[in-house]
Design a protein around this motif. Structure first.
Motif, PDB file in Angstrom:
ATOM      1  N   ILE A 144       0.845  -1.199   0.000  1.00  0.00           N
ATOM      2  CA  ILE A 144       0.000   0.000   0.000  1.00  0.00           C
ATOM      3  C   ILE A 144       0.882   1.251   0.000  1.00  0.00           C
ATOM      4  N   LEU A 145       0.551   2.219  -0.862  1.00  0.00           N
ATOM      5  CA  LEU A 145       1.261   3.495  -0.891  1.00  0.00           C
ATOM      6  C   LEU A 145       0.494   4.492  -0.034  1.00  0.00           C
ATOM      7  N   PHE A 146       1.184   5.156   0.864  1.00  0.00           N
ATOM      8  CA  PHE A 146       0.586   6.115   1.790  1.00  0.00           C
ATOM      9  C   PHE A 146       0.880   7.519   1.280  1.00  0.00           C
ATOM     10  N   MET A 147      -0.187   8.244   0.900  1.00  0.00           N
ATOM     11  CA  MET A 147      -0.009   9.550   0.262  1.00  0.00           C
ATOM     12  C   MET A 147      -0.817  10.641   0.952  1.00  0.00           C
ATOM     13  N   SER A 148      -0.350  11.845   0.773  1.00  0.00           N
ATOM     14  CA  SER A 148      -0.995  13.017   1.344  1.00  0.00           C
ATOM     15  C   SER A 148      -1.873  13.712   0.303  1.00  0.00           C
ATOM     16  N   ASP A 149      -3.111  13.954   0.703  1.00  0.00           N
ATOM     17  CA  ASP A 149      -4.001  14.815  -0.081  1.00  0.00           C
ATOM     18  C   ASP A 149      -3.865  16.202   0.547  1.00  0.00           C
ATOM     19  N   ALA A 150      -2.713  16.798   0.305  1.00  0.00           N
ATOM     20  CA  ALA A 150      -2.351  18.067   0.944  1.00  0.00           C
ATOM     21  C   ALA A 150      -3.430  19.118   0.746  1.00  0.00           C
ATOM     22  N   GLY A 151      -3.825  19.724   1.859  1.00  0.00           N
ATOM     23  CA  GLY A 151      -4.861  20.747   1.818  1.00  0.00           C
ATOM     24  C   GLY A 151      -6.218  20.189   1.395  1.00  0.00           C
ATOM     25  N   ILE A 152      -6.363  18.903   1.448  1.00  0.00           N
ATOM     26  CA  ILE A 152      -7.542  18.135   0.989  1.00  0.00           C
ATOM     27  C   ILE A 152      -8.039  18.595  -0.385  1.00  0.00           C
ATOM     28  N   LYS A 153      -7.088  18.970  -1.209  1.00  0.00           N
ATOM     29  CA  LYS A 153      -7.424  19.515  -2.528  1.00  0.00           C
ATOM     30  C   LYS A 153      -8.267  18.562  -3.368  1.00  0.00           C
ATOM     31  N   PHE A 154      -7.831  17.304  -3.486  1.00  0.00           N
ATOM     32  CA  PHE A 154      -8.590  16.348  -4.292  1.00  0.00           C
ATOM     33  C   PHE A 154      -9.935  16.029  -3.642  1.00  0.00           C
ATOM     34  N   SER A 155      -9.920  15.708  -2.361  1.00  0.00           N
ATOM     35  CA  SER A 155     -11.174  15.356  -1.669  1.00  0.00           C
ATOM     36  C   SER A 155     -12.187  16.493  -1.737  1.00  0.00           C
ATOM     37  N   ARG A 156     -11.708  17.702  -1.576  1.00  0.00           N
ATOM     38  CA  ARG A 156     -12.603  18.860  -1.666  1.00  0.00           C
ATOM     39  C   ARG A 156     -13.162  18.994  -3.088  1.00  0.00           C
ATOM     40  N   SER A 157     -12.329  18.705  -4.095  1.00  0.00           N
ATOM     41  CA  SER A 157     -12.773  18.858  -5.484  1.00  0.00           C
ATOM     42  C   SER A 157     -13.904  17.899  -5.842  1.00  0.00           C
ATOM     43  N   ILE A 158     -13.966  16.760  -5.152  1.00  0.00           N
ATOM     44  CA  ILE A 158     -15.060  15.817  -5.420  1.00  0.00           C
ATOM     45  C   ILE A 158     -16.151  15.907  -4.358  1.00  0.00           C
TER      46      ILE A 158
END
Length: 167
Positions: A109-123
């Motif tokens: 598993i790759l552990f990554m940051s959605d910095a500033g929740i940019k992607f999550s906020r976009s959806i």
């Protein structure tokens, strides 16, 4: 964009940050340098399971969400999945430490940051104003094949068992 649904193309320009695993930086106290991961480009020719949690080291995420993906990793990979990625609002160093704390190695598993929740906020899949939501998706060569946002505080539609049933 307000959400992703089956049949949509994965959005262009999505990037996460992460610290690639290396044996010489295997210790939880060893730091690496964060790198950009160009998700939109990487997902264009791969089958990917992406799941999001509100935060690394949090009780539900560490006890009920991540362990299912660890337990079912071989089955998921056996379905032709190239990458399994977990994202959260935490920075790349915290995400790296969370992976190491759980004994995850390079090709798992790759552990990554959605910095500033940019992607999550976009959806539109966030938990409050500052955290990633709890959701999962399957992207197959740039197309969304499964995308579910948890309807409540539990791990159901975003858990490994639910995703595995859609592969």
């Amino acid at each position: 964009m307000t959400s992703l649904k089956v049949g949509d193309s994965f959005p262009a320009g999505v990037e996460f940050t992460y610290i690639p695993y290396t044996e010489e930086k295997d210790s939880i106290t060893s730091c690496g340098s964060p790198q950009q991961f160009h998700a939109s480009e990487e997902f264009a020719d791969k089958k990917v399971v992406l799941f999001a949690v509100p935060g690394a080291f949090t009780p539900s995420c560490s006890v009920r969400h991540l362990p299912g993906y660890m337990e079912h990793w071989n089955e998921i990979k056996g379905k032709g999945v190239d990458l399994v990625i977990v994202i959260a609002m935490n920075d790349a160093w915290v995400m790296s430490a969370w992976g190491k704390a759980n004994g995850i190695k390079k090709d798992e598993i790759l552990f990554m940051s959605d910095a500033g929740i940019k992607f999550s906020r976009s959806i539109g899949w966030t938990k409050g104003p500052e955290r990633t939501g709890r959701y999962a998706m399957v992207i197959d060569h740039g197309k969304v094949m499964y995308a579910e946002n948890e309807p409540a505080g539990d791990v159901t539609v975003s858990g490994a068992e639910a995703v595995l049933s859609k592969l």
